[in-house]
Design a protein around this motif. Structure first.
Motif, mmCIF file in Angstrom:
data_model
loop_
_atom_site.group_PDB
_atom_site.id
_atom_site.type_symbol
_atom_site.label_atom_id
_atom_site.label_comp_id
_atom_site.label_asym_id
_atom_site.label_seq_id
_atom_site.Cartn_x
_atom_site.Cartn_y
_atom_site.Cartn_z
ATOM 1 N N LEU A 22 0.809 -1.403 -0.024
ATOM 2 C CA LEU A 22 -0.110 -0.111 0.025
ATOM 3 C C LEU A 22 0.931 1.044 0.002
ATOM 4 N N TYR A 23 1.995 1.317 0.633
ATOM 5 C CA TYR A 23 2.905 2.280 0.724
ATOM 6 C C TYR A 23 3.605 2.710 -0.528
ATOM 7 N N ALA A 24 3.973 1.543 -1.116
ATOM 8 C CA ALA A 24 4.503 1.468 -2.695
ATOM 9 C C ALA A 24 3.654 2.160 -3.534
ATOM 10 N N TYR A 25 2.481 1.588 -3.291
ATOM 11 C CA TYR A 25 1.304 2.076 -4.349
ATOM 12 C C TYR A 25 1.380 3.501 -4.363
ATOM 13 N N SER A 26 1.273 4.338 -2.819
ATOM 14 C CA SER A 26 0.938 5.449 -2.681
ATOM 15 C C SER A 26 2.332 6.255 -3.195
ATOM 16 N N CYS A 27 3.342 5.821 -3.109
ATOM 17 C CA CYS A 27 4.487 6.779 -3.581
ATOM 18 C C CYS A 27 4.958 6.413 -4.800
ATOM 19 N N SER A 28 4.303 5.556 -5.611
ATOM 20 C CA SER A 28 4.774 5.242 -7.009
ATOM 21 C C SER A 28 3.590 5.263 -7.794
ATOM 22 N N TYR A 94 -6.433 -3.139 11.847
ATOM 23 C CA TYR A 94 -6.527 -3.809 10.746
ATOM 24 C C TYR A 94 -7.800 -3.792 10.008
ATOM 25 N N PHE A 95 -8.787 -4.422 10.808
ATOM 26 C CA PHE A 95 -10.192 -5.002 10.345
ATOM 27 C C PHE A 95 -10.896 -3.678 10.005
ATOM 28 N N VAL A 96 -11.002 -2.327 10.667
ATOM 29 C CA VAL A 96 -11.750 -1.491 10.231
ATOM 30 C C VAL A 96 -10.831 -0.443 9.119
ATOM 31 N N GLY A 97 -9.557 -0.246 9.555
ATOM 32 C CA GLY A 97 -8.849 0.701 8.715
ATOM 33 C C GLY A 97 -8.204 0.341 7.559
ATOM 34 N N ALA A 98 -8.003 -1.025 7.284
ATOM 35 C CA ALA A 98 -7.469 -1.586 5.976
ATOM 36 C C ALA A 98 -8.293 -2.343 5.595
ATOM 37 N N PHE A 99 -8.738 -3.581 5.948
ATOM 38 C CA PHE A 99 -9.691 -4.444 5.420
ATOM 39 C C PHE A 99 -10.956 -3.786 5.220
ATOM 40 N N TRP A 137 -11.253 7.219 -4.370
ATOM 41 C CA TRP A 137 -10.272 6.094 -4.216
ATOM 42 C C TRP A 137 -9.160 6.400 -3.661
ATOM 43 N N ASN A 138 -8.489 7.675 -4.006
ATOM 44 C CA ASN A 138 -7.169 7.943 -3.144
ATOM 45 C C ASN A 138 -7.269 8.328 -2.020
ATOM 46 N N ARG A 139 -8.467 8.716 -1.625
ATOM 47 C CA ARG A 139 -8.662 9.168 -0.055
ATOM 48 C C ARG A 139 -8.895 7.792 0.643
ATOM 49 N N PHE A 140 -9.649 6.778 0.155
ATOM 50 C CA PHE A 140 -9.937 5.676 0.793
ATOM 51 C C PHE A 140 -8.234 5.000 0.722
ATOM 52 N N HIS A 141 -7.553 5.034 -0.033
ATOM 53 C CA HIS A 141 -6.369 4.274 -0.340
ATOM 54 C C HIS A 141 -5.171 4.949 0.868
ATOM 55 N N THR A 142 -5.462 6.329 1.169
ATOM 56 C CA THR A 142 -4.600 6.850 1.986
ATOM 57 C C THR A 142 -5.066 6.563 3.201
ATOM 58 N N ARG A 144 -6.316 3.577 4.228
ATOM 59 C CA ARG A 144 -5.874 2.100 4.381
ATOM 60 C C ARG A 144 -4.289 2.167 4.656
ATOM 61 N N THR A 145 -3.668 2.990 3.926
ATOM 62 C CA THR A 145 -2.202 2.827 3.624
ATOM 63 C C THR A 145 -1.619 3.345 5.140
ATOM 64 N N ILE A 146 -2.268 4.533 6.005
ATOM 65 C CA ILE A 146 -1.940 5.028 6.948
ATOM 66 C C ILE A 146 -2.406 3.907 8.071
ATOM 67 N N ALA A 147 -3.361 3.301 8.259
ATOM 68 C CA ALA A 147 -3.878 2.278 9.163
ATOM 69 C C ALA A 147 -2.879 0.982 8.902
ATOM 70 N N SER A 148 -2.519 0.505 7.884
ATOM 71 C CA SER A 148 -1.586 -0.361 7.725
ATOM 72 C C SER A 148 -0.160 -0.260 8.140
ATOM 73 N N ILE A 149 0.193 1.013 8.152
ATOM 74 C CA ILE A 149 1.527 1.233 8.545
ATOM 75 C C ILE A 149 1.576 1.353 9.937
ATOM 76 N N MET A 150 0.432 1.689 10.711
ATOM 77 C CA MET A 150 0.267 1.810 11.996
ATOM 78 C C MET A 150 -0.032 0.373 12.634
ATOM 79 N N VAL A 151 -0.741 -0.413 11.789
ATOM 80 C CA VAL A 151 -0.702 -1.851 12.321
ATOM 81 C C VAL A 151 0.588 -2.030 12.370
ATOM 82 N N LEU A 152 1.329 -2.084 11.368
ATOM 83 C CA LEU A 152 2.659 -2.839 11.308
ATOM 84 C C LEU A 152 3.646 -2.254 12.569
#
Length: 168
Positions: A22-28, A94-99, A137-142, A144-152
């Motif tokens: 998700l991060y790579a998708y955001s920045c490339s 993850y359940f809420v913010g990414a999935f 779509w980009n708003r949702f993607h942002t 889920r990306t932030i949520a996934s990074i926080m989960v990590l």
């Protein structure tokens, strides 16, 4: 090395894979796609949205969804409460913010875009379709990306906060 630690390690790897994607998708990918003309943008997103549905993606996306609660349960069962709380927070996030965001935000937009026919659309219809899709779509993607990074981050902290005898 216990089975519990191996499962936590697998959880960390799967979480890192999806957060990285998700991060790579955001920045490339999103940056590159934004430079395309409307018809090329829609065509590219239609292809990408179909092709992302592959075993490698599902392994990390669904694997994280499965492994986080398993790891959380195992930490609770073991009585490792600091790790349990970190993993519980990661699981909920993850359940809420990414999935959840993906399934109820990005996927419906992907499905609607997939039904859009570039061949029969006018230039204005193509421009409108992109506008209706891209911003949301980009708003949702942002999100889920932030949520996934926080989960990590929570999973990494859970891994390193375990008592010394239990570190992976």
């Amino acid at each position: 090395m216990t089975a519990q630690n191996i499962i936590l390690g697998i959880t960390a790897i799967l979480t890192a894979l999806i957060a990285g994607l998700l991060y790579a998708y955001s920045c490339s990918v999103n940056i590159g796609l934004s430079k395309l003309p409307d018809n090329q943008y829609i065509a590219a997103m239609q292809i990408i949205n179909r092709e992302i549905q592959n075993p490698a993606f599902f392994l990390s996306f669904i694997g994280t969804l499965i492994m986080l609660p398993i790891s959380t349960f195992l930490q609770y069962k073991d009585g490792t409460m600091n790790t349990f709380w970190l993993l519980l927070a990661a699981t909920v996030l993850y359940f809420v913010g990414a999935f959840g965001i993906t399934m109820f935000g990005n996927v419906p937009l992907n499905e609607a875009l997939d039904k859009f026919s570039l061949q029969s659309a006018t230039i204005q219809e193509i421009a409108n379709a992109r506008k209706q899709f891209e911003i949301l779509w980009n708003r949702f993607h942002t999100i889920r990306t932030i949520a996934s990074i926080m989960v990590l981050l929570l999973v990494i902290i859970a891994c390193i906060s375990k008592p010394a005898k239990q570190i992976i």
